[in-house]
Design an enzyme around this catalytic site. Structure first.
Site, short mmCIF file in Angstrom:
data_model
loop_
_atom_site.label_atom_id
_atom_site.label_comp_id
_atom_site.label_asym_id
_atom_site.label_seq_id
_atom_site.Cartn_x
_atom_site.Cartn_y
_atom_site.Cartn_z
N SER A 56 33.59 42.87 42.08
CA SER A 56 35.02 42.80 42.36
C SER A 56 35.61 44.00 43.07
O SER A 56 36.78 43.98 43.45
CB SER A 56 35.80 42.56 41.06
OG SER A 56 35.48 41.29 40.54
N SER A 60 37.56 40.38 42.46
CA SER A 60 38.88 40.14 41.91
C SER A 60 39.92 41.19 42.31
O SER A 60 41.08 41.07 41.93
CB SER A 60 38.79 40.06 40.39
OG SER A 60 38.36 41.31 39.83
N LYS A 66 45.68 47.75 39.49
CA LYS A 66 45.27 46.35 39.42
C LYS A 66 45.82 45.70 38.15
O LYS A 66 45.80 46.29 37.08
CB LYS A 66 43.74 46.26 39.45
CG LYS A 66 43.18 44.85 39.49
CD LYS A 66 41.66 44.91 39.60
CE LYS A 66 41.02 43.54 39.55
NZ LYS A 66 39.54 43.62 39.67
#
Length: 495
Positions: A200, A176, A100
């Site tokens: 997230s 996210s 990520k």
């Protein structure tokens, strides 16, 4: 997802030694659609090479990226070179993976979904968790998209454009960790790194029909010093199977001397006892979910009862002020960020550096009365202290709820371009179930048990007391066997 504090600590070798193999139970891969466990097994059996696995993932990524936009930086040449020279002997040796883009990965830039970070050079180092992923054998082929600094529950950064949901490209993939979720759900890679500071991991898992477990605070390698309520963010992976998540958890949990929690180890078996499960239907702000989400959550409750568990109604052990207090804490992180970016740029941050929502959050904090954050933190601490008594006082083993108040929304509905006041109002209702566990530091997971009439996935959230990830994994295995989701494939996919 805000990283208010994150410090390094080394310590995955014990987990690696304890996890020589990965579990083979519960999940049965759809032909041509292997999870990470099966991909690793195929490489070990010699059916494919690590190079072929990585080359195939790159080809799938190149085919899917124009439609879904989940990749923000590629590392294809290095990935192929690592696969060719040998990715080590970890349980996931040769399995393609994404990191990520809120975390450093050596050799690639870290842009955090923001215009402010576009000029940065490639990272020269990386954290101990990323090291642990690589010791597990994964081959990183690139970095996945995230909203600006992980602030929003949708992945639509102005700097890179929206990531689209493989189940319906007009809708959000969540955030996210939305880039990771879209990539895994569409089959570009079998699993991917994710992080969770307010939902997230669980939110994109729900939006994209994946399994996503948020660990306890301080559980994973590199998180030993995360001890405060303000240490909201934790890391793990998004997966299609429970076994992939459980295996990577065992490989990357902090199992060294002085760890915050007793090690869980490798969980491979489903639950063997009956649970008392609390059902919360309304969000933290007292808002009811949409009819579709309510129906899906009730269906999950009936599934639990059919497995012999007792489901009883319960309510959050804190008041509706929790939502505003959490928002102020979130805004304090945005204010710190804006200040640092402004200092580095030598000017006041504007929309050439940060999105309107990030700027709006910083302004919200600046306008808060003196002492407001301290008062909010006192109430958040009280809310955290009420978590265990809630379980004990009601005799609960697990609490279940929706993950979100509505199915995956259309792109733009909670995007950074929505007027600030409108967006805050929408977020307060939409993200009403996940933030409490970040404040308490408790583990929680989204399990893909339901799809609504439009073909959109709707996850169900299950949470346990701090340190009780083993119970959640066992329950997840049981649910996966009782109501398998492996055969559900999105319309936009690699195979």
């Amino acid at each position: 997802m805000i990283r208010l504090s994150r410090r390094a600590f080394a310590g995955a070798p014990l987990a690696l030694a304890a996890c020589a193999t990965v579990p083979e139970r519960a999940f049965r891969p759809t032909p041509g659609w292997p999870d990470a466990t099966e991909t690793a097994a195929m490489i070990r059996r010699g059916e494919i090479t690590a190079g072929q696995a990585v080359r195939s993932a790159i080809d799938r990524t190149l085919a899917l990226q124009p439609r879904l936009n989940f990749l923000v930086a590629s590392d294809f040449d290095r990935a192929l070179a690592r696969a060719a020279t040998g990715p080590g002997d970890g349980p996931f040796a040769g399995v393609p993976f994404l990191v990520k883009d809120l975390d450093d990965y050596r050799g690639l830039p870290t842009r955090s979904g923001s215009f402010s970070q576009l000029p940065l050079p490639p990272a020269q180092g990386q954290g101990p968790l990323i090291d642990a992923f690589e010791r597990a054998g994964v081959v990183v082929i690139g970095k996945s998209a995230t909203p600006e600094y992980g602030f929003l529950p949708t992945t639509e950064p102005a700097a890179f454009g929206p990531t689209r949901n493989p189940w319906d490209p007009t809708r959000s993939s969540g955030g996210s960790s939305g880039g990771a979720a879209a990539a895994v759900a569409a089959g570009a890679v079998p699993f991917a790194h994710a992080s969770d500071g307010g939902g997230s991991i669980r939110i994109p898992a729900s939006c994209c029909g994946l399994f996503g477990l948020k660990p306890s605070r301080g559980r994973m390698v590199g998180a030993r010093e995360q001890t405060k309520i303000s240490d909201l963010s934790v890391d793990h992976v998004l997966t299609r199977s429970v076994r992939d998540s459980a295996a990577m958890f065992a490989l990357t949990e902090d199992a060294g001397e002085g760890a915050q929690h007793p090690p869980v180890g490798l969980v491979t078996a489903p639950l063997r006892r009956r649970l008392r499960v609390g059902l919360v239907m309304e969000g933290m702000a007292g808002k009811a979910p949409s009819p579709e989400v309510r129906a899906a959550t009730e269906a999950s409750a009936r599934l639990l009862e059919s497995l012999g568990h007792t489901v009883v109604p319960t309510r959050w052990p804190t008041g509706p002020e929790f939502t505003q207090d959490f928002l102020l804490l979130w805004a304090s992180g945005a204010a710190q960020l804006a200040g640092a970016i402004g200092k580095a740029a030598g000017r006041q941050p504007d929309t050439t550096l940060l999105e309107p929502f990030s700027l709006g959050m910083a302004e919200m904090f600046a306008k808060a009365p003196p002492g407001a954050l301290g008062q909010a933190m006192e109430r958040l601490h009280a809310a955290a202290m009420a978590y265990d008594p809630w379980f004990v006082g009601n005799g609960l083993d697990v609490v279940m709820s929706p993950v979100l108040s509505a199915p995956p929304p259309p792109l733009g509905w909670v995007g950074p371009g929505v007027p600030f006041d409108t967006l805050v109002e929408r977020l307060t209702e939409y993200v009403g179930y996940t933030t409490y566990h970040n404040v308490t530091g408790a583990p929680a997971m989204s399990v893909p048990l339901n799809w609504i009439g439009a073909g959109l996935p709707v996850g169900t959230q299950f949470a346990a007391r701090v340190g009780h990830e083993a119970l959640l994994f066992q329950l997840a295995y049981q649910l996966e066997a009782a109501q398998p989701w492996a055969g559900r494939l999105p319309p936009v996919r690699a195979l």
